[in-house]
Enzyme design. Structure first.
Site, PDB file in Angstrom:
ATOM      1  N   ASP A 186       0.876  -1.172   0.000  1.00  9.66           N
ATOM      2  CA  ASP A 186       0.000   0.000   0.000  1.00  9.66           C
ATOM      3  C   ASP A 186       0.909   1.217   0.000  1.00  9.66           C
ATOM      4  O   ASP A 186       1.614   1.454   0.984  1.00  9.66           O
ATOM      5  CB  ASP A 186      -0.925   0.004   1.214  1.00  9.66           C
ATOM      6  N   ILE A 191       0.681   3.604   6.322  1.00  9.38           N
ATOM      7  CA  ILE A 191      -0.337   3.575   7.382  1.00  9.38           C
ATOM      8  C   ILE A 191      -1.336   4.702   7.132  1.00  9.38           C
ATOM      9  O   ILE A 191      -0.969   5.870   7.050  1.00  9.38           O
ATOM     10  CB  ILE A 191       0.283   3.747   8.781  1.00  9.38           C
ATOM     11  N   HIS A 192      -2.605   4.330   7.015  1.00  7.01           N
ATOM     12  CA  HIS A 192      -3.689   5.291   6.792  1.00  7.01           C
ATOM     13  C   HIS A 192      -4.944   4.692   7.408  1.00  7.01           C
ATOM     14  O   HIS A 192      -4.876   3.656   8.076  1.00  7.01           O
ATOM     15  CB  HIS A 192      -3.861   5.580   5.298  1.00  7.01           C
ATOM     16  N   GLY A 193      -6.085   5.284   7.178  1.00  2.00           N
ATOM     17  CA  GLY A 193      -7.324   4.864   7.834  1.00  2.00           C
ATOM     18  C   GLY A 193      -7.655   3.388   7.700  1.00  2.00           C
ATOM     19  O   GLY A 193      -7.959   2.723   8.692  1.00  2.00           O
ATOM     20  N   ALA A 210      -4.944   1.394   9.646  1.00  4.38           N
ATOM     21  CA  ALA A 210      -4.951   1.689  11.077  1.00  4.38           C
ATOM     22  C   ALA A 210      -6.197   1.188  11.785  1.00  4.38           C
ATOM     23  O   ALA A 210      -6.154   0.866  12.973  1.00  4.38           O
ATOM     24  CB  ALA A 210      -4.803   3.194  11.299  1.00  4.38           C
TER      25      ALA A 210
END
Length: 160
Positions: free
Chosen positions: A9, A13-15, A18
């Site tokens: 990705d 780290i993103h929504g 996470a």
């Protein structure tokens, strides 16, 4: 130690990672593996802020990640590995990192890429890397979130 998921990705780290993926995999550590991000203090700080509180975070080079795994530095942990692209997975595999399967969540497009499935655009070099990993018997799927159907990504590549 258990690797609970390996994911490509380019947002790292993103929504979705996470919240959805970490909850689904019950990960206790997120391991971002990227030789360039390690050198970028601003990016590292952003990743620390995006990391869920219930997870530890490691931001490592390919070499350091393989060494830490081989030295059993994460005993008892559930590790979610995330990389920006397939080249890093090729380097990890060639360095002895055991990869059986990984999923692709997002690879943004640009002028030199073509979109093969929603949110996954690849270059000719990406395709070569995916085909190399396929020859090693690694299962490659595209899947945005765990509730989505897993798409056989190699089949998509070979149909293009």
């Amino acid at each position: 130690m258990e690797i609970v998921n390996i994911r490509i990705d380019d947002r790292l780290i993103h929504g979705q990672v996470a919240t959805v993926w970490i909850k689904f995999t019950k990960a206790t550590r997120i391991m971002v593996i990227d030789d360039e991000v390690v050198k970028d203090q601003i990016n590292k700080e952003a990743l620390k802020m995006a990391c869920p509180k219930q997870c530890k975070l490691s931001i490592l080079t390919v070499e350091k990640a393989v060494n830490n795994i081989n030295e059993s530095k994460y005993d008892g942990e559930r590790i979610f590995v995330i990389v920006k692209g397939p080249k890093t997975l090729c380097k990890l595999y060639d360095a002895g990192f055991d990869i059986k399967e990984f999923n692709i969540g997002n690879m943004a497009g640009n002028l030199n890429t073509k979109m093969l499935v929603k949110s996954v655009s690849v270059s000719e070099d990406n395709i070569k890397d995916f085909l190399y990993l396929d020859t090693k018997g690694i299962k490659i799927t595209a899947q945005m979130v765990p509730s989505d159907e897993k798409i056989n990504f190699i089949k998509i590549i070979k149909e293009v």
